[in-house]
Design a protein around this motif. Sequence first.
Motif, mmCIF file in Angstrom:
data_model
loop_
_atom_site.group_PDB
_atom_site.id
_atom_site.type_symbol
_atom_site.label_atom_id
_atom_site.label_comp_id
_atom_site.label_asym_id
_atom_site.label_seq_id
_atom_site.Cartn_x
_atom_site.Cartn_y
_atom_site.Cartn_z
ATOM 1 N N LEU A 1 -9.405 34.239 57.122
ATOM 2 C CA LEU A 1 -9.035 33.111 57.977
ATOM 3 C C LEU A 1 -7.760 33.466 58.718
ATOM 4 N N VAL A 2 -7.798 33.418 60.042
ATOM 5 C CA VAL A 2 -6.642 33.707 60.887
ATOM 6 C C VAL A 2 -6.273 32.422 61.614
ATOM 7 N N ILE A 3 -5.114 31.872 61.275
ATOM 8 C CA ILE A 3 -4.716 30.570 61.815
ATOM 9 C C ILE A 3 -3.291 30.681 62.348
ATOM 10 N N SER A 4 -3.147 30.632 63.660
ATOM 11 C CA SER A 4 -1.824 30.620 64.281
ATOM 12 C C SER A 4 -1.345 29.181 64.449
ATOM 13 N N ALA A 5 -0.112 29.055 64.974
ATOM 14 C CA ALA A 5 0.467 27.737 65.303
ATOM 15 C C ALA A 5 0.629 26.851 64.082
ATOM 16 N N CYS A 6 0.988 27.452 62.937
ATOM 17 C CA CYS A 6 1.193 26.691 61.699
ATOM 18 C C CYS A 6 2.669 26.374 61.485
ATOM 19 N N GLY A 7 3.349 26.039 62.587
ATOM 20 C CA GLY A 7 4.739 25.609 62.518
ATOM 21 C C GLY A 7 4.892 24.347 63.336
ATOM 22 N N PHE A 8 6.094 24.156 63.914
ATOM 23 C CA PHE A 8 6.265 22.983 64.770
ATOM 24 C C PHE A 8 5.268 23.028 65.923
ATOM 25 N N CYS B 1 -4.787 42.250 58.556
ATOM 26 C CA CYS B 1 -5.275 41.171 57.688
ATOM 27 C C CYS B 1 -6.795 41.026 57.791
ATOM 28 N N VAL B 2 -7.307 41.089 59.004
ATOM 29 C CA VAL B 2 -8.759 40.967 59.187
ATOM 30 C C VAL B 2 -9.475 42.118 58.488
ATOM 31 N N GLU B 3 -8.982 43.336 58.647
ATOM 32 C CA GLU B 3 -9.622 44.499 58.023
ATOM 33 C C GLU B 3 -9.622 44.393 56.500
ATOM 34 N N SER B 4 -8.547 43.844 55.951
ATOM 35 C CA SER B 4 -8.443 43.746 54.489
ATOM 36 C C SER B 4 -9.153 42.520 53.934
ATOM 37 N N GLY B 5 -9.394 41.522 54.795
ATOM 38 C CA GLY B 5 -10.024 40.286 54.344
ATOM 39 C C GLY B 5 -9.060 39.272 53.777
ATOM 40 N N CYS B 6 -7.751 39.484 53.964
ATOM 41 C CA CYS B 6 -6.800 38.469 53.485
ATOM 42 C C CYS B 6 -6.615 37.413 54.570
ATOM 43 N N ASP B 7 -6.099 36.262 54.193
ATOM 44 C CA ASP B 7 -5.868 35.180 55.140
ATOM 45 C C ASP B 7 -4.511 35.352 55.815
ATOM 46 N N TYR B 8 -4.413 34.841 57.031
ATOM 47 C CA TYR B 8 -3.234 35.057 57.878
ATOM 48 C C TYR B 8 -2.800 33.727 58.481
ATOM 49 N N LEU B 9 -1.512 33.401 58.340
ATOM 50 C CA LEU B 9 -0.927 32.229 58.988
ATOM 51 C C LEU B 9 0.322 32.679 59.733
ATOM 52 N N LYS C 1 -3.129 37.567 49.185
ATOM 53 C CA LYS C 1 -4.154 36.553 49.434
ATOM 54 C C LYS C 1 -3.892 35.916 50.798
ATOM 55 N N ILE C 2 -2.621 35.578 51.048
ATOM 56 C CA ILE C 2 -2.212 34.994 52.330
ATOM 57 C C ILE C 2 -0.982 35.736 52.814
#
Length: 451
Positions: free
Chosen positions: A143-150, A109-117, A89-90
Amino acid sequence: MAENNPSIFDVIILGASGFTGKYVVREALKFLNVPNSPLKSLALAGRSPSRLSEALNWAASPHLPPKIPLLTADTSDPNSLARLAAQAKILLNCVGPFRLYGHPVVEACVESGCDYLDISGEPDFMERMEALFHEKAVEKGSLVISACGFDSIPAEIGLMFHSKHWAGSSCPNSVDAYLSLESDKKIVGNFGTYESAVLGVANADKLMELRRSRPKRARPAIPGPGPAKGSIIEHQKHLGLWALKLPSADSIVVRRTLSTLTENPHGLPGVNETPEHHKKREAFWSSMKPAHFGVKLATKSLLGLFPVIMLGIFIGLLSKTSLGRWLLLKFPSFFSCGWFKKKGPSEDQVASATFKMWFVGHGYSDSSLASQGSKKVDTEVITRVSGPEIGYLTTPIILLQCALSLLNDRENLPKGGVFTPGIIFGPTDLQERLQDNGISFDFISKKALPT
């Protein structure tokens, strides 16, 4: 245990045996199958099952490790990534530098449709993924969302928290974040962060070229004049800090969030949004007041800035040639005056370190004053975000809370697309989640300035 039969897991951690990855695993275990947690299934992925097993044992210690599937995947093997993404899922990506290894993971992830962090702080990678995959991600529901850390949640959510304290008709013009790293032992940084910085400077021309090739983004309307250039080094007497202006990924990510908000003043609607969340989202963004934003590295003494200045000079001089990059990456401790080492910090060094990020905002007690050309700012607001060591403790906390927020609130979030974390998580309960897990958001002061 090895996993042969494909299943759908709430979260898969890719790069789980790496320096940061094993801390992410340790954080994830705190929320696996516990009351009120949406995390019911977890798998670990990487190139080596034996190293994944070692990381799981370390993360679970002193307890016995739970029976978690260990999946084999390699960023150089697209088929393995496709299988991985099809089971998630993620997907939480901890394999950096992302400019070298991130592209195929996002694509899968985009091809499969799963979310990416991920925990990337690399502007070139983040903006390139947006250019390449945004439309396909919208179509596929990923959903592709980078910068999910400090990088860059403390800056993004911290600025939104700061904005709440400009009430009524008052408004900020500029907000500077002063980042102070503190420890009673020597501070040692993550080598991956160092490597990303070297490669980022080496490829700065490519980022400029990418930006020139793309349509210009909308700019928010910020009351008052643009910020003065200011000096590179500043003495912030009120905070007792000396500060050095940084070319920060945080400020770039914040600007991208503010551009998206300018284009979508009420934020981004959820795929199956409830009326309650719709109302909450619109109220949240209508109270957000944009400002010019920058980040400065701060220390208690002027001498404390010396290693950072020297590192900046070395990277600027050497990163443009292959020999220079080899030297920088071969001898990080020498060029960073001991701040970065390939083996990373010890457990004691990690445990003793903390951070404080002070948000010092200057603006107007009434927005109408901003239109009066000669009128100076007359109000100062100071807030603060603080927490434990940034690379191995705060980053895993943030990444896991982003994943839990996503699991818990997915229907209220956009169907898909490549976005910054602020525009997605701003109206959610992420700030409260972080506050409950050791990252504090505090109001410090508000005062009138002499005009």
